[in-house]
Design a protein around this motif. Structure first.
Motif, short mmCIF file in Angstrom:
data_model
loop_
_atom_site.label_atom_id
_atom_site.label_comp_id
_atom_site.label_asym_id
_atom_site.label_seq_id
_atom_site.Cartn_x
_atom_site.Cartn_y
_atom_site.Cartn_z
N SER A 1 68.93 43.48 79.58
CA SER A 1 69.89 42.43 79.92
C SER A 1 69.27 41.24 80.63
CB SER A 1 71.01 43.02 80.78
OG SER A 1 70.50 43.56 81.98
N SER A 2 68.34 41.46 81.55
CA SER A 2 67.79 40.32 82.30
C SER A 2 67.08 39.34 81.39
CB SER A 2 66.86 40.81 83.41
OG SER A 2 65.72 41.45 82.88
N VAL A 3 66.29 39.88 80.46
CA VAL A 3 65.57 39.00 79.53
C VAL A 3 66.54 38.30 78.58
CG1 VAL A 3 63.74 38.91 77.81
CG2 VAL A 3 63.62 40.58 79.66
N ILE A 4 67.54 39.03 78.09
CA ILE A 4 68.48 38.46 77.13
C ILE A 4 69.31 37.36 77.77
CG2 ILE A 4 70.57 38.97 75.77
CD1 ILE A 4 69.28 41.77 75.28
N PHE A 5 69.88 37.63 78.93
CA PHE A 5 70.76 36.63 79.56
C PHE A 5 69.98 35.46 80.16
CE2 PHE A 5 73.80 40.20 79.52
CZ PHE A 5 74.93 39.55 79.02
N ILE A 6 68.77 35.73 80.71
CA ILE A 6 68.01 34.65 81.34
C ILE A 6 67.16 33.89 80.32
CG2 ILE A 6 66.20 34.13 83.02
CD1 ILE A 6 67.19 36.51 84.69
N GLU A 7 66.38 34.61 79.51
CA GLU A 7 65.47 33.96 78.57
C GLU A 7 66.20 33.50 77.29
OE1 GLU A 7 62.02 33.49 78.96
OE2 GLU A 7 62.29 34.09 81.04
N HIS A 8 67.00 34.39 76.72
CA HIS A 8 67.64 34.08 75.43
C HIS A 8 68.84 33.15 75.58
CE1 HIS A 8 68.91 34.52 71.31
NE2 HIS A 8 70.06 35.08 71.67
N PHE A 9 69.74 33.46 76.52
CA PHE A 9 70.94 32.65 76.68
C PHE A 9 70.78 31.55 77.73
CE2 PHE A 9 73.15 36.56 74.99
CZ PHE A 9 73.61 35.96 73.82
N GLY A 10 69.66 31.53 78.45
CA GLY A 10 69.38 30.44 79.37
C GLY A 10 70.11 30.47 80.70
N MET A 11 70.59 31.61 81.12
CA MET A 11 71.26 31.73 82.41
C MET A 11 70.24 31.65 83.55
SD MET A 11 74.22 34.65 82.22
CE MET A 11 75.83 34.28 81.52
N THR A 12 70.70 31.21 84.70
CA THR A 12 69.86 31.28 85.89
C THR A 12 69.87 32.72 86.41
OG1 THR A 12 71.71 30.83 87.40
CG2 THR A 12 70.52 28.92 86.51
#
Length: 395
Positions: free
Chosen positions: A232-243
């Motif tokens: 989840s951390s990689v998907i939401f931060i790296e893929h979807f661009g979340m902080t």
């Protein structure tokens, strides 16, 4: 009586939160750790897998030890090692050293994961045990809610290494709780056959098909959440661009769904029976995850779809995981520590394999994570109908 119940719930919840804090607190720092060590994020994910692997392997030792020597001495050893390994993680010069110290930290933390379940069985059975477990989980729920937020805040203002100093301080707090607030609930059995006899008990448990079925229903349910932890951390931060802070809120919301539903678990168990509650909840979980899987593989790549369906899905697990733990330990009171340890070993071993698969198959999208959750849901659903008879009523 009520004050003692609440005290026990508070103490056991605080102890159970030590390990999850070590898991959840550094998730927002994955990208930062990968940049400093100049490795792929999958390399940092291996430090998470090594933690789970250590917990899975070493629970098998803590259970018999707690049955033989009492619940508190193994907790002292485990939490002490947890603190020292956390300090070691903060000084890690490379990702390999971090992975090694995370393994040692897992060795220590599993004492606080397996022994509180045995203490609950020492104190209560049936829906009262489920009530104590659910209330403890309410206390424990601060970890998946606050830990990522604290980790992202520390990462924003300090090096990621400070996170592991904070984790070590949490371990020290756990030691203080054991020393001053936790009563001994299981007398030492040092005159009853030795450690070898305690370990032979595993053979009896491995022949109990109902125990194994319930352990793996809970195990594959937990493994679906472990897949989420790994990806989840990689998907939401790296893929979807979340902080990192926004990701922490997403992570916390899914944890709230799980913990919130668990608070209604004992009431539903008392009214409808635990096995019926598990079957219905796992069916809803599998249906929602199947929908998410079909949407994902068909090309739907939307952060709100992923977040929303996972939120509802993990809410279903709040009815599954506590109930299966109570049912699995119900008939094994005299060996609750050993039974809890074997259950934890099987469940965390399953989770470690799922984390490794998600890490190895990550392709920059949510497909590998969602696929792993989907497979776990189907296996748990199949096991639930093979293990529990539809008309069985929970006492």
């Amino acid at each position: 009586m009520q004050s003692a119940f609440l005290r026990n719930a508070l103490v056991l919840g605080m102890l159970s939160a030590v390990g999850p804090f070590a898991i959840d607190m550094y998730l927002p720092a994955f990208p930062a750790i990968a940049r400093e060590f100049q490795v792929d994020v999958s390399g940092v994910q291996m430090s998470l897998m090594s933690f789970f692997l250590a917990v899975a392997l070493c629970q098998s030792a803590y259970g018999p030890l707690s049955d033989r020597f009492g619940r508190k001495p193994p907790l002292y050893f485990g939490l002490g090692l947890f603190v020292l390994a956390g300090i070691g993680c903060s000084f890690a010069p490379n990702v390999e050293t971090l992975i090694a110290f995370r393994f040692l930290q897992g060795v220590g933390s599993c004492a606080a994961m397996v022994i509180p379940r045995a203490i609950i069985r020492d104190l209560h059975t049936g829906h009262e045990a489920a009530r104590l477990m659910a209330t403890s989980m309410l206390v424990f729920s601060v970890s998946p809610i606050l830990a990522p937020l604290a980790g992202s805040a520390l990462t924003a203002f300090f090096s990621w290494r400070v996170i592991f100093w904070a984790i070590a301080l949490i371990g020290l707090g756990g030691l203080a709780v054991v020393l001053f607030l936790l009563p001994e609930t299981h007398k030492s059995d040092q005159g009853k056959g030795g450690i070898a006899q305690a370990f032979r008990t595993y053979g009896r448990l491995l022949e109990d098909r109902r125990f194994l079925g319930l352990a793996f229903i809970g195990g594959f349910s937990q493994a679906s959440f472990f897949a989420y932890l790994a990806g989840s951390s990689v998907i939401f931060i790296e893929h979807f661009g979340m902080t990192p802070s926004a990701y922490s809120m997403v992570f916390a919301s899914n944890a709230i769904a799980f913990i919130g539903s668990a608070q209604f678990n004992s009431t539903l168990m008392r009214r409808f029976g635990a096995e019926r509650v598990v079957r219905i909840a796992i069916s809803c979980f599998a249906s929602l995850v199947t929908l998410l899987f079909l949407l994902t593989v068909s090309g739907v790549d939307n952060v709100f779809v992923l977040w929303g369906l996972l939120f509802v899905s993990f809410g279903c697990l709040g009815f599954v995981i506590p109930s299966t733990a109570v049912l699995a330990l119900e008939e094994h009171g005299p060996i609750a520590g050993t039974a809890s340890a074997l259950m934890g070993t099987l469940q965390l071993g399953t989770g470690a394999v799922i984390i490794a698969l998600v890490s190895a198959l990550y392709d920059g999208t949510s497909v590998s994570m969602v696929s792993a959750i989907f497979v776990c849901a189907l296996v748990a659903l199949t096991l639930s109908f093979r293990t529990m008879k539809p008309k069985r009523i929970y006492p």
